[in-house]
Design a protein around this motif. Sequence first.
Motif: not given
Length: 242
Positions: A190-196, A220-226
């Motif tokens: 996943q790109h981040n935990s909120q993405k499919t 990536h972390e959810t809130a930023h590109q870290t």
Amino acid sequence: MSKSFFQFKQFLIHQDKCAMKVCTDACILGAYADAENAQQILDIGTGTGLLSLMLAQRTSAHIDAVEIDTDAYSQAVNNITNSKFSKQIEVYHTSVQTFSREFSASIKPTYDLIISNPPFYQQSLQSPDVQTNKALHATTLTFEDLTAAVITLLNANGQFVVLLPPFETQQLTDIAQKKALYLSKKLLIQHNSQKTVFRIISTFQKNPVSDYQEDTLVIHETAHQTYTDKFQKLLRDYYIIF
């Protein structure tokens, strides 16, 4: 516009001649594939040579890399020749179908690990660019052909590790299962935990398994590109930013 090259910690990838550029999911594949006990490795559709070089960095295995596209083959040869891992890797300018037929008539040992980031669009609108079609569309390598080649080339205890989108993963899994090639592991990306989930790395073997192991890698972390700690740990030996 993509960069014409990508610098890793121990090698450099030029990519100006290749339709398939260095991408994060391919790097995950190269770092994730279990090559600990592999002595003979095959990279199907090597492109720039990225996966072969990643595997050469962390193993002493001999690696054969197959590439059908002329420009990509030339670029892979150049990238590998100019690396410190050149003696480990041999690049073949051919299709894996032809390679498999010629291989089966030879006395070479079968492979402990086969890795591939194959063309995956099975039936979809194609680009007017022929090179892009070869890289992305399964016009030159169907999943049936890929599975048949793997069955011929993989040894009895070997592993086949492949990167595909979710829908195509299920297509390949269904085909492989019918040919007695069994799914043993899946890594959901996943790109981040909120993405499919946008990519899946699947590991197949010839020995039957009752069920497969499943894990998830979030980039990536959810809130930023870290980058997540798990991603950084996986790519630390390759990415110069870590």
